[in-house]
Motif scaffolding. Structure first.
Motif, PDB file in Angstrom:
ATOM      1  N   HIS A 107       0.864  -1.340   0.106  1.00 47.88           N
ATOM      2  CA  HIS A 107       0.101  -0.027   0.007  1.00 47.88           C
ATOM      3  C   HIS A 107       0.728   1.301  -0.038  1.00 47.88           C
ATOM      4  O   HIS A 107       0.506   2.324   0.047  1.00 47.88           O
ATOM      5  N   HIS A 108       2.339   1.141  -0.359  1.00 51.13           N
ATOM      6  CA  HIS A 108       2.982   2.074  -0.306  1.00 51.13           C
ATOM      7  C   HIS A 108       3.143   3.111   0.921  1.00 51.13           C
ATOM      8  O   HIS A 108       3.105   4.539   0.733  1.00 51.13           O
ATOM      9  N   LEU A 109       2.980   2.339   2.141  1.00 54.68           N
ATOM     10  CA  LEU A 109       2.746   3.193   3.370  1.00 54.68           C
ATOM     11  C   LEU A 109       4.312   3.204   4.024  1.00 54.68           C
ATOM     12  O   LEU A 109       4.726   2.287   4.303  1.00 54.68           O
ATOM     13  N   PRO A 110       4.638   4.580   4.113  1.00 57.85           N
ATOM     14  CA  PRO A 110       6.255   4.677   4.681  1.00 57.85           C
ATOM     15  C   PRO A 110       5.987   4.211   6.090  1.00 57.85           C
ATOM     16  O   PRO A 110       5.088   4.671   6.752  1.00 57.85           O
ATOM     17  N   ILE A 111       7.154   3.816   6.633  1.00 63.81           N
ATOM     18  CA  ILE A 111       7.269   3.504   7.959  1.00 63.81           C
ATOM     19  C   ILE A 111       8.586   4.475   8.474  1.00 63.81           C
ATOM     20  O   ILE A 111       9.621   4.254   8.053  1.00 63.81           O
ATOM     21  N   VAL A 112       8.494   5.188   9.502  1.00 65.92           N
ATOM     22  CA  VAL A 112       9.225   5.706  10.230  1.00 65.92           C
ATOM     23  C   VAL A 112       9.491   5.320  11.569  1.00 65.92           C
ATOM     24  O   VAL A 112       8.842   5.248  12.562  1.00 65.92           O
ATOM     25  N   VAL A 113      10.757   4.930  11.832  1.00 63.88           N
ATOM     26  CA  VAL A 113      11.149   4.301  13.087  1.00 63.88           C
ATOM     27  C   VAL A 113      12.053   5.367  13.927  1.00 63.88           C
ATOM     28  O   VAL A 113      13.168   5.801  13.325  1.00 63.88           O
ATOM     29  N   PHE A 114      11.532   5.847  15.048  1.00 67.61           N
ATOM     30  CA  PHE A 114      12.325   6.821  15.664  1.00 67.61           C
ATOM     31  C   PHE A 114      12.094   6.635  17.217  1.00 67.61           C
ATOM     32  O   PHE A 114      11.541   5.834  17.586  1.00 67.61           O
ATOM     33  N   LYS A 115      13.036   7.517  17.932  1.00 65.11           N
ATOM     34  CA  LYS A 115      13.040   7.225  19.439  1.00 65.11           C
ATOM     35  C   LYS A 115      11.790   8.054  19.974  1.00 65.11           C
ATOM     36  O   LYS A 115      11.921   9.240  19.774  1.00 65.11           O
ATOM     37  N   LEU A 116      11.076   7.283  20.712  1.00 66.24           N
ATOM     38  CA  LEU A 116       9.698   8.010  21.266  1.00 66.24           C
ATOM     39  C   LEU A 116      10.140   8.856  22.369  1.00 66.24           C
ATOM     40  O   LEU A 116       9.539   9.903  22.603  1.00 66.24           O
ATOM     41  N   MET A 117      10.973   8.379  23.349  1.00 64.72           N
ATOM     42  CA  MET A 117      11.043   8.955  24.812  1.00 64.72           C
ATOM     43  C   MET A 117      12.328  10.058  24.512  1.00 64.72           C
ATOM     44  O   MET A 117      12.986  10.186  25.493  1.00 64.72           O
ATOM     45  N   GLU A 118      12.141  10.795  23.509  1.00 66.39           N
ATOM     46  CA  GLU A 118      13.035  11.964  23.615  1.00 66.39           C
ATOM     47  C   GLU A 118      12.294  13.156  23.256  1.00 66.39           C
ATOM     48  O   GLU A 118      11.541  13.135  22.236  1.00 66.39           O
ATOM     49  N   THR A 119      12.029  14.273  24.180  1.00 66.75           N
ATOM     50  CA  THR A 119      11.206  15.383  24.017  1.00 66.75           C
ATOM     51  C   THR A 119      11.274  16.063  22.728  1.00 66.75           C
ATOM     52  O   THR A 119      12.403  16.454  22.184  1.00 66.75           O
ATOM     53  N   GLY A 120      10.134  16.204  22.062  1.00 65.90           N
ATOM     54  CA  GLY A 120      10.021  16.871  20.828  1.00 65.90           C
ATOM     55  C   GLY A 120      10.238  16.200  19.543  1.00 65.90           C
ATOM     56  O   GLY A 120      10.149  16.677  18.464  1.00 65.90           O
ATOM     57  N   ASN A 121      10.597  14.850  19.766  1.00 68.45           N
ATOM     58  CA  ASN A 121      10.945  14.168  18.656  1.00 68.45           C
ATOM     59  C   ASN A 121       9.658  13.999  17.587  1.00 68.45           C
ATOM     60  O   ASN A 121       9.993  14.132  16.456  1.00 68.45           O
ATOM     61  N   MET A 122       8.531  13.472  18.139  1.00 64.19           N
ATOM     62  CA  MET A 122       7.589  13.466  17.441  1.00 64.19           C
ATOM     63  C   MET A 122       7.021  14.654  16.700  1.00 64.19           C
ATOM     64  O   MET A 122       6.744  14.573  15.554  1.00 64.19           O
ATOM     65  N   ARG A 123       7.098  15.812  17.222  1.00 67.45           N
ATOM     66  CA  ARG A 123       6.607  17.032  16.681  1.00 67.45           C
ATOM     67  C   ARG A 123       7.835  17.176  15.615  1.00 67.45           C
ATOM     68  O   ARG A 123       7.427  17.659  14.373  1.00 67.45           O
ATOM     69  N   ARG A 124       8.933  16.987  15.795  1.00 62.90           N
ATOM     70  CA  ARG A 124      10.121  17.429  14.832  1.00 62.90           C
ATOM     71  C   ARG A 124      10.051  16.458  13.547  1.00 62.90           C
ATOM     72  O   ARG A 124      10.072  16.746  12.585  1.00 62.90           O
ATOM     73  N   LEU A 125       9.832  15.231  13.819  1.00 58.91           N
ATOM     74  CA  LEU A 125       9.305  14.163  12.731  1.00 58.91           C
ATOM     75  C   LEU A 125       8.254  14.671  11.867  1.00 58.91           C
ATOM     76  O   LEU A 125       8.383  14.635  10.561  1.00 58.91           O
ATOM     77  N   VAL A 126       7.070  15.053  12.305  1.00 64.20           N
ATOM     78  CA  VAL A 126       5.890  15.457  11.596  1.00 64.20           C
ATOM     79  C   VAL A 126       6.225  16.649  10.885  1.00 64.20           C
ATOM     80  O   VAL A 126       5.589  17.020   9.766  1.00 64.20           O
ATOM     81  N   LEU A 127       6.934  17.671  11.449  1.00 70.82           N
ATOM     82  CA  LEU A 127       7.138  18.710  10.595  1.00 70.82           C
ATOM     83  C   LEU A 127       8.375  18.775   9.580  1.00 70.82           C
ATOM     84  O   LEU A 127       8.662  19.671   9.082  1.00 70.82           O
ATOM     85  N   GLY A 128       8.853  17.303   9.483  1.00 65.44           N
ATOM     86  CA  GLY A 128       9.733  17.126   8.356  1.00 65.44           C
ATOM     87  C   GLY A 128      11.312  16.950   8.538  1.00 65.44           C
ATOM     88  O   GLY A 128      11.909  16.924   7.583  1.00 65.44           O
ATOM     89  N   GLU A 129      11.541  17.257   9.846  1.00 64.23           N
ATOM     90  CA  GLU A 129      13.008  16.814  10.180  1.00 64.23           C
ATOM     91  C   GLU A 129      13.350  15.567   9.918  1.00 64.23           C
ATOM     92  O   GLU A 129      12.633  14.586  10.166  1.00 64.23           O
ATOM     93  N   LYS A 130      14.394  15.198   9.401  1.00 60.23           N
ATOM     94  CA  LYS A 130      14.954  13.921   9.259  1.00 60.23           C
ATOM     95  C   LYS A 130      15.455  13.215  10.263  1.00 60.23           C
ATOM     96  O   LYS A 130      16.457  13.549  11.294  1.00 60.23           O
ATOM     97  N   LEU A 131      14.783  12.366  11.099  1.00 62.09           N
ATOM     98  CA  LEU A 131      14.822  11.675  12.214  1.00 62.09           C
ATOM     99  C   LEU A 131      14.794  10.087  12.252  1.00 62.09           C
ATOM    100  O   LEU A 131      14.044   9.617  11.023  1.00 62.09           O
ATOM    101  N   GLY A 132      15.452   9.316  12.815  1.00 59.94           N
ATOM    102  CA  GLY A 132      15.152   8.032  12.711  1.00 59.94           C
ATOM    103  C   GLY A 132      15.546   7.399  11.526  1.00 59.94           C
ATOM    104  O   GLY A 132      16.651   7.763  10.589  1.00 59.94           O
ATOM    105  N   THR A 133      14.915   6.254  11.023  1.00 61.29           N
ATOM    106  CA  THR A 133      14.853   5.660   9.865  1.00 61.29           C
ATOM    107  C   THR A 133      13.803   5.500   9.117  1.00 61.29           C
ATOM    108  O   THR A 133      12.674   5.303   9.740  1.00 61.29           O
ATOM    109  N   VAL A 134      13.865   5.785   7.978  1.00 61.55           N
ATOM    110  CA  VAL A 134      12.660   5.707   7.084  1.00 61.55           C
ATOM    111  C   VAL A 134      12.595   4.315   5.969  1.00 61.55           C
ATOM    112  O   VAL A 134      13.590   4.144   5.421  1.00 61.55           O
ATOM    113  N   VAL A 135      11.574   3.444   5.990  1.00 61.93           N
ATOM    114  CA  VAL A 135      11.460   2.605   5.216  1.00 61.93           C
ATOM    115  C   VAL A 135      10.145   2.656   4.171  1.00 61.93           C
ATOM    116  O   VAL A 135       9.216   3.013   4.739  1.00 61.93           O
ATOM    117  N   GLU A 136      10.885   2.599   2.923  1.00 63.03           N
ATOM    118  CA  GLU A 136       9.649   2.799   2.034  1.00 63.03           C
ATOM    119  C   GLU A 136      10.236   2.204   0.802  1.00 63.03           C
ATOM    120  O   GLU A 136      11.261   1.519   0.712  1.00 63.03           O
TER     121      GLU A 136
END
Length: 245
Positions: free
Chosen positions: A212-241
């Motif tokens: 279904h061409h669904l990208p998976i992004v693996v990131f560190k959950l318990m680092e303050t602000g990580n999730m927000r930075r990720l959805v704002l387009g910052e390159k974090l973690g590993t992208v599987v696509e």
């Protein structure tokens, strides 16, 4: 619309996290401080008007596969694991609502007193109204992991990305918490994950995401602000696509 909101990369996401993440350092049960911290991270994303679905595991309370390996019937163990995910979902809902984030728990196993039944169109309507939707009880069937449930629900609700919160900051060739020389991948294709046996998600989940061409992004959950930075387009973690053309 704020400048930050204009930079948003994903408008609808599915967050997959393990039950162990909610246990904090104690590794079992629920850690109230950790659950509240996770809720604050989710709130920071919801404030950007991003639609958030969540699938949480139940391994901090009961792990079906481990129990079945000790002579318990696999189907029975899996159903018990699904009920554990409902406990975690209710705890997370409580923490989110204490942060003034409207939240709904929808369960694949009917239990009307504590959660709504999972109905795809209703889940999408909740998301459109700005509610965080926690999708509990896996797929509702035994023999499927919460990884597979996350890929399935992400596909059903039309999520633009499946983001997986873990203890480490991406996908490595070896366990970085055990081996100092472990190498981190910035990006991977679905087939690389399968062929190299990398522990991103189970094969069923990876295959579904690939189809279904669904990208998976693996990131560190318990680092303050990580999730927000990720959805704002910052390159974090590993992208599987998929493979780049």
């Amino acid at each position: 619309m704020t400048a930050e909101a204009e930079r948003v990369r994903y408008r609808r996401i599915l967050l997959k996290m393990s039950g162990e993440a909610m246990a904090g350092e104690q590794k079992f049960g629920l850690c109230p401080q950790t659950v509240r911290a996770i809720a604050r991270e989710i709130k920071s994303v919801a404030e950007l008007k991003i639609q958030v679905g969540i699938v949480v595991g139940g391994g901090n309370i009961f792990r079906g596969v481990a129990a079945s390996a000790k002579d318990m019937d696999r189907a029975v163990a899996d159903y018990m694991g699904m009920l554990a995910t409902v406990i975690n979902s209710l705890a997370l809902q409580d923490a989110l609502e204490k942060e003034a984030v409207p939240t709904r728990v929808m369960s694949a196993i009917a239990m009307h007193q504590v959660a709504e039944p999972y109905i795809r169109r209703r889940a999408m309507r909740h998301l459109e109204k700005g509610r965080v939707v926690i999708l509990a009880a896996g797929t509702g069937s035994p023999f499927f992991t919460t990884d597979t449930a996350a890929a399935l629900r992400a596909t059903e609700i039309g999520a633009e990305a499946l983001i997986k919160g873990t203890k480490v900051d991406g996908v490595y060739d070896r366990d970085p918490m055990v081996e100092a020389g472990a190498r981190k991948f910035e990006s991977l294709s679905y087939m690389q994950v399968i062929q190299q046996g990398l522990r991103v998600m189970d094969t069923t989940a990876i295959t579904m995401a690939m189809e279904h061409h669904l990208p998976i992004v693996v990131f560190k959950l318990m680092e303050t602000g990580n999730m927000r930075r990720l959805v704002l387009g910052e390159k974090l973690g590993t992208v599987v696509e998929g493979e780049k053309a």
